[in-house]
Design a protein around this motif. Structure first.
Motif, PDB file in Angstrom:
ATOM      1  N   GLY A  30       0.814  -1.223   0.000  1.00  0.00           N
ATOM      2  CA  GLY A  30       0.000   0.000   0.000  1.00  0.00           C
ATOM      3  C   GLY A  30       0.839   1.261   0.000  1.00  0.00           C
ATOM      4  O   GLY A  30       0.598   2.179  -0.788  1.00  0.00           O
ATOM      5  N   VAL A  31       1.844   1.330   0.876  1.00  0.00           N
ATOM      6  CA  VAL A  31       2.696   2.515   0.931  1.00  0.00           C
ATOM      7  C   VAL A  31       3.523   2.636  -0.349  1.00  0.00           C
ATOM      8  O   VAL A  31       3.756   3.743  -0.843  1.00  0.00           O
ATOM      9  CB  VAL A  31       3.587   2.526   2.195  1.00  0.00           C
ATOM     10  N   LEU A  32       3.930   1.506  -0.916  1.00  0.00           N
ATOM     11  CA  LEU A  32       4.674   1.553  -2.178  1.00  0.00           C
ATOM     12  C   LEU A  32       3.786   2.039  -3.317  1.00  0.00           C
ATOM     13  O   LEU A  32       4.230   2.795  -4.174  1.00  0.00           O
ATOM     14  CB  LEU A  32       5.267   0.178  -2.501  1.00  0.00           C
ATOM     15  N   ASN A  33       2.521   1.631  -3.309  1.00  0.00           N
ATOM     16  CA  ASN A  33       1.582   2.109  -4.322  1.00  0.00           C
ATOM     17  C   ASN A  33       1.383   3.611  -4.233  1.00  0.00           C
ATOM     18  O   ASN A  33       1.263   4.299  -5.244  1.00  0.00           O
ATOM     19  CB  ASN A  33       0.235   1.396  -4.197  1.00  0.00           C
ATOM     20  N   SER A  34       1.343   4.118  -3.021  1.00  0.00           N
ATOM     21  CA  SER A  34       1.185   5.558  -2.819  1.00  0.00           C
ATOM     22  C   SER A  34       2.380   6.314  -3.401  1.00  0.00           C
ATOM     23  O   SER A  34       2.220   7.318  -4.106  1.00  0.00           O
ATOM     24  CB  SER A  34       1.030   5.836  -1.328  1.00  0.00           C
ATOM     25  N   LEU A  35       3.580   5.823  -3.109  1.00  0.00           N
ATOM     26  CA  LEU A  35       4.790   6.447  -3.658  1.00  0.00           C
ATOM     27  C   LEU A  35       4.835   6.319  -5.181  1.00  0.00           C
ATOM     28  O   LEU A  35       5.266   7.234  -5.888  1.00  0.00           O
ATOM     29  CB  LEU A  35       6.039   5.828  -3.029  1.00  0.00           C
ATOM     30  N   ASP A  36       4.374   5.183  -5.691  1.00  0.00           N
ATOM     31  CA  ASP A  36       4.315   4.952  -7.132  1.00  0.00           C
ATOM     32  C   ASP A  36       3.381   5.964  -7.796  1.00  0.00           C
ATOM     33  O   ASP A  36       3.688   6.514  -8.854  1.00  0.00           O
ATOM     34  CB  ASP A  36       3.852   3.518  -7.391  1.00  0.00           C
ATOM     35  N   SER A  37       2.251   6.237  -7.162  1.00  0.00           N
ATOM     36  CA  SER A  37       1.297   7.224  -7.706  1.00  0.00           C
ATOM     37  C   SER A  37       1.924   8.613  -7.768  1.00  0.00           C
ATOM     38  O   SER A  37       1.717   9.358  -8.734  1.00  0.00           O
ATOM     39  CB  SER A  37       0.026   7.263  -6.856  1.00  0.00           C
ATOM     40  N   GLU A  38       2.682   8.969  -6.741  1.00  0.00           N
ATOM     41  CA  GLU A  38       3.351  10.268  -6.731  1.00  0.00           C
ATOM     42  C   GLU A  38       4.405  10.340  -7.845  1.00  0.00           C
ATOM     43  O   GLU A  38       4.560  11.381  -8.490  1.00  0.00           O
ATOM     44  CB  GLU A  38       4.007  10.512  -5.375  1.00  0.00           C
ATOM     45  N   LEU A  39       5.109   9.247  -8.069  1.00  0.00           N
ATOM     46  CA  LEU A  39       6.095   9.189  -9.145  1.00  0.00           C
ATOM     47  C   LEU A  39       5.418   9.338 -10.499  1.00  0.00           C
ATOM     48  O   LEU A  39       5.861  10.112 -11.353  1.00  0.00           O
ATOM     49  CB  LEU A  39       6.861   7.864  -9.079  1.00  0.00           C
ATOM     50  N   GLU A  40       4.322   8.627 -10.685  1.00  0.00           N
ATOM     51  CA  GLU A  40       3.580   8.694 -11.938  1.00  0.00           C
ATOM     52  C   GLU A  40       3.057  10.111 -12.202  1.00  0.00           C
ATOM     53  O   GLU A  40       3.119  10.605 -13.330  1.00  0.00           O
ATOM     54  CB  GLU A  40       2.418   7.699 -11.893  1.00  0.00           C
ATOM     55  N   ASP A  97      -0.485  -0.150 -16.811  1.00  0.00           N
ATOM     56  CA  ASP A  97      -1.762   0.516 -16.573  1.00  0.00           C
ATOM     57  C   ASP A  97      -1.920   0.944 -15.122  1.00  0.00           C
ATOM     58  O   ASP A  97      -2.654   1.872 -14.817  1.00  0.00           O
ATOM     59  CB  ASP A  97      -2.920  -0.414 -16.939  1.00  0.00           C
ATOM     60  N   GLU A  98      -1.219   0.247 -14.211  1.00  0.00           N
ATOM     61  CA  GLU A  98      -1.328   0.546 -12.788  1.00  0.00           C
ATOM     62  C   GLU A  98      -0.036   1.125 -12.231  1.00  0.00           C
ATOM     63  O   GLU A  98       0.253   0.999 -11.045  1.00  0.00           O
ATOM     64  CB  GLU A  98      -1.692  -0.733 -12.027  1.00  0.00           C
ATOM     65  N   GLY A  99       0.781   1.749 -13.057  1.00  0.00           N
ATOM     66  CA  GLY A  99       2.047   2.301 -12.597  1.00  0.00           C
ATOM     67  C   GLY A  99       3.124   1.230 -12.581  1.00  0.00           C
ATOM     68  O   GLY A  99       3.022   0.215 -13.250  1.00  0.00           O
ATOM     69  N   LEU A 100       4.153   1.443 -11.801  1.00  0.00           N
ATOM     70  CA  LEU A 100       5.220   0.457 -11.684  1.00  0.00           C
ATOM     71  C   LEU A 100       4.826  -0.686 -10.769  1.00  0.00           C
ATOM     72  O   LEU A 100       5.270  -1.819 -10.923  1.00  0.00           O
ATOM     73  CB  LEU A 100       6.500   1.115 -11.126  1.00  0.00           C
ATOM     74  N   ILE A 101       3.982  -0.372  -9.778  1.00  0.00           N
ATOM     75  CA  ILE A 101       3.572  -1.364  -8.786  1.00  0.00           C
ATOM     76  C   ILE A 101       2.076  -1.590  -8.896  1.00  0.00           C
ATOM     77  O   ILE A 101       1.282  -0.714  -8.553  1.00  0.00           O
ATOM     78  CB  ILE A 101       3.949  -0.889  -7.360  1.00  0.00           C
TER      79      ILE A 101
END
Length: 92
Positions: A19-29, A86-90
């Motif tokens: 979950g926290v990695l997905n959040s960071l991934d969204s910020e990167l995207e 489609d869902e970022g890196l993660i």
């Protein structure tokens, strides 16, 4: 989940940390979509640092298949853009 950071090796990340990695991934995207190189660099390093922090390093001779491959810390914005799914890196 087995994660490979290109040029570094593999780590095992617990499901609770995705979950926290997905959040960071969204910020990167978002930084990539905005074309903001400075923010992109900060977000990429934050994501990779978090993976290193929460992940358990696997031995170098481990032959586990990687479920996720992340770019190296010196990757360009264009290189990371090409790796985005489609869902970022993660996914998740």
């Amino acid at each position: 989940m087995i994660v490979r950071i290109m040029g570094e090796g593999q780590v095992e990340v617990a499901p609770d940390d995705i979950g926290v990695l997905n959040s960071l991934d969204s910020e990167l995207e978002a930084a990539i979509e905005a074309g903001d190189e400075a923010v992109f660099r900060v977000r990429l390093h934050a994501l990779l640092d978090k993976v290193r922090q929460v992940g358990k390093e696997l031995p170098e001779d481990s032959l586990e298949p990687s479920e996720l491959i992340l770019p190296p810390s010196d990757a360009s914005m264009e290189e990371v853009r090409e790796m985005l799914g489609d869902e970022g890196l993660i996914p998740g």
